[in-house]
Design a protein around this motif. Sequence first.
Motif, PDB file in Angstrom:
ATOM      1  N   PRO A   6       0.483  -1.361  -0.583  1.00  0.00           N
ATOM      2  CA  PRO A   6      -0.596  -0.319  -0.417  1.00  0.00           C
ATOM      3  C   PRO A   6       1.323   1.468   0.287  1.00  0.00           C
ATOM      4  CG  PRO A   6      -0.136  -0.945   2.464  1.00  0.00           C
ATOM      5  CD  PRO A   6       0.671  -2.381   0.920  1.00  0.00           C
ATOM      6  N   ASN A   7       0.258   2.746  -0.487  1.00  0.00           N
ATOM      7  CA  ASN A   7       1.081   4.116  -0.610  1.00  0.00           C
ATOM      8  C   ASN A   7       0.467   4.640   0.316  1.00  0.00           C
ATOM      9  OD1 ASN A   7      -1.251   4.839  -2.645  1.00  0.00           O
ATOM     10  ND2 ASN A   7       0.742   3.819  -3.950  1.00  0.00           N
ATOM     11  N   HIS A   8       0.476   5.464   1.130  1.00  0.00           N
ATOM     12  CA  HIS A   8      -0.260   6.725   1.047  1.00  0.00           C
ATOM     13  C   HIS A   8       0.063   8.667   1.261  1.00  0.00           C
ATOM     14  CE1 HIS A   8       2.019   6.183   4.763  1.00  0.00           C
ATOM     15  NE2 HIS A   8       1.886   7.790   5.087  1.00  0.00           N
ATOM     16  N   SER A  10       2.144  11.955   1.360  1.00  0.00           N
ATOM     17  CA  SER A  10       2.576  11.889   2.763  1.00  0.00           C
ATOM     18  C   SER A  10       1.867  12.841   4.011  1.00  0.00           C
ATOM     19  CB  SER A  10       3.615  12.880   2.132  1.00  0.00           C
ATOM     20  OG  SER A  10       3.683  13.911   1.680  1.00  0.00           O
ATOM     21  N   ASP A  14      -1.082  15.917  -1.132  1.00  0.00           N
ATOM     22  CA  ASP A  14      -0.882  15.059  -1.460  1.00  0.00           C
ATOM     23  C   ASP A  14       0.581  14.992  -2.272  1.00  0.00           C
ATOM     24  OD1 ASP A  14      -4.391  14.062  -3.583  1.00  0.00           O
ATOM     25  OD2 ASP A  14      -3.438  13.583  -1.288  1.00  0.00           O
ATOM     26  N   TYR A  17       3.901  10.157  -2.027  1.00  0.00           N
ATOM     27  CA  TYR A  17       3.369   9.328  -1.367  1.00  0.00           C
ATOM     28  C   TYR A  17       4.250   8.519  -0.826  1.00  0.00           C
ATOM     29  CZ  TYR A  17      -0.702  10.458  -3.484  1.00  0.00           C
ATOM     30  OH  TYR A  17      -2.312  11.557  -4.320  1.00  0.00           O
ATOM     31  N   THR A  19       5.420   4.566   1.401  1.00  0.00           N
ATOM     32  CA  THR A  19       5.691   3.369   1.212  1.00  0.00           C
ATOM     33  C   THR A  19       6.354   2.393   2.435  1.00  0.00           C
ATOM     34  OG1 THR A  19       4.550   3.418  -0.962  1.00  0.00           O
ATOM     35  CG2 THR A  19       4.853   1.371  -0.122  1.00  0.00           C
ATOM     36  N   ASN A 162      -4.167   7.701  -5.120  1.00  0.00           N
ATOM     37  CA  ASN A 162      -5.238   8.359  -4.677  1.00  0.00           C
ATOM     38  C   ASN A 162      -4.958   9.455  -4.450  1.00  0.00           C
ATOM     39  OD1 ASN A 162      -7.206   6.094  -6.655  1.00  0.00           O
ATOM     40  ND2 ASN A 162      -5.877   4.924  -5.224  1.00  0.00           N
ATOM     41  N   ALA A 165      -6.343   9.112  -0.054  1.00  0.00           N
ATOM     42  CA  ALA A 165      -7.008   8.068   0.193  1.00  0.00           C
ATOM     43  C   ALA A 165      -5.418   7.266  -0.073  1.00  0.00           C
ATOM     44  CB  ALA A 165      -7.657   8.253  -0.859  1.00  0.00           C
ATOM     45  N   ASP A 166      -5.576   6.186   0.844  1.00  0.00           N
ATOM     46  CA  ASP A 166      -4.266   4.578   0.549  1.00  0.00           C
ATOM     47  C   ASP A 166      -4.722   3.499  -1.218  1.00  0.00           C
ATOM     48  OD1 ASP A 166      -4.041   3.438   3.268  1.00  0.00           O
ATOM     49  OD2 ASP A 166      -3.753   5.055   2.916  1.00  0.00           O
ATOM     50  N   GLY A 167      -3.597   3.354  -1.667  1.00  0.00           N
ATOM     51  CA  GLY A 167      -2.810   3.313  -3.031  1.00  0.00           C
ATOM     52  C   GLY A 167      -2.212   1.796  -2.899  1.00  0.00           C
ATOM     53  N   SER A 168      -1.528   1.389  -4.164  1.00  0.00           N
ATOM     54  CA  SER A 168      -1.064   0.429  -3.874  1.00  0.00           C
ATOM     55  C   SER A 168       0.076  -0.004  -5.208  1.00  0.00           C
ATOM     56  CB  SER A 168      -1.855  -0.715  -4.410  1.00  0.00           C
ATOM     57  OG  SER A 168      -2.182  -1.298  -5.947  1.00  0.00           O
TER      58      SER A 168
END
Length: 327
Positions: A6-8, A10, A14, A17, A19, A162, A165-168
């Motif tokens: 997952p990434n989010h 910072s 935004d 991001y 990880t 995103n 929001a979390d992403g990947s």
Amino acid sequence: QTGSAPNHPSDSEDDEYITNVSIGTPAQVLPLDFDTGSSDLWVFSSETPSSSARGHTIYTPSKSSTSKKVSGASWSITYGDNSSSSGDVYTDTVSIGGFSVTGQAVESATKVSSQFVQDTSNSGLVGLALDSGNTVKPTKQKTWFSNASSHLASPVFTADLNHQADGSYNFGFIDTSLASGPITYVPISTGNGFWEFTSSSYAIGGGSSKKHSTDGIADTGTTLLLLDDTIVDAYYNQVQSAQYDDSQEGYTFDCSEDLPSFSFAVGSSTITVPGSLINFAPVDGNTCFGGLQSDDGIGISIFGDVAIKAALVVFDLGNKRLGWAQK
Ligand SMILES: O=C(NC1CCCCC1)N[C@H]1[C@H](O)[C@@H](N2CCCCC2)[C@@H]2OC[C@H]1O2
């Protein structure tokens, strides 16, 4: 084999991001900024001056039973925003999303510029551009993805970023359910060491498509979408309160404006960035800063996070191509 991490974002803008990455034995977990615009994996470490490392999680090679110093090796990098870092080199086991690479070059920072000192959201970068861009001397080192690629089910990774929001980041497979539309692939040119491609046209809002050849890179390490002045000027021409703000070094506008979308061609398809993503961040009062700005003086266009957030992006090393799918 595959990996999925997952990434989010910072922060509330935004800006980058993050990880979590495991380094060494036992695992030392560091929050890192995955950067498809560079090719060095470097970290804040026990060798970073304490005053610079304050607030950052560090990698301590001496506490890892699998670390090895690379004798005589050094690195030094300056990014397009004039941030910089340098140091020496270890190899160690680096695991991302459950996939481990042994003998990965982990570049330890003995010096970091003020931008990195101040940005306590990350403890370094994972460069995911092509190996040719690596700065280690006298022997260039491979990126984590390059080392992983021959062991992955498929030599690909995807970026799903995103807004708030979390992403990947997925390695070795493509989860098409992350996208709403089909993936369109375009070839990359590898000469500059980037994930570099050409887009043939753009459109503003629901307007007609305008022919304009853009040579750009898919860069998760750059916050904004940076394109030629003619495109940027045409876009903000459609925003009633927009003006170029010399102090902010970019276009700003009234935060209450309903911004038009921006579309760019990928092969015979298009990716549309909603206007909401181009209303990037408040600068003061009810003045906001645009997520689309000029690439003036860079020499190449940058499809940074503002563009990537609108898509699922496939980085296909095996076929030397980029895939874009609308999200
Ligand atoms: O320099 C670029 N891109 C250039 C931008 C100007 C035009 C040419 C490309 N990317 C950097 C980015 O700005 C850094 N930054 C840290 C603070 C939060 C935001 C991210 C981060 O460190 C290195 C890399 O990522």
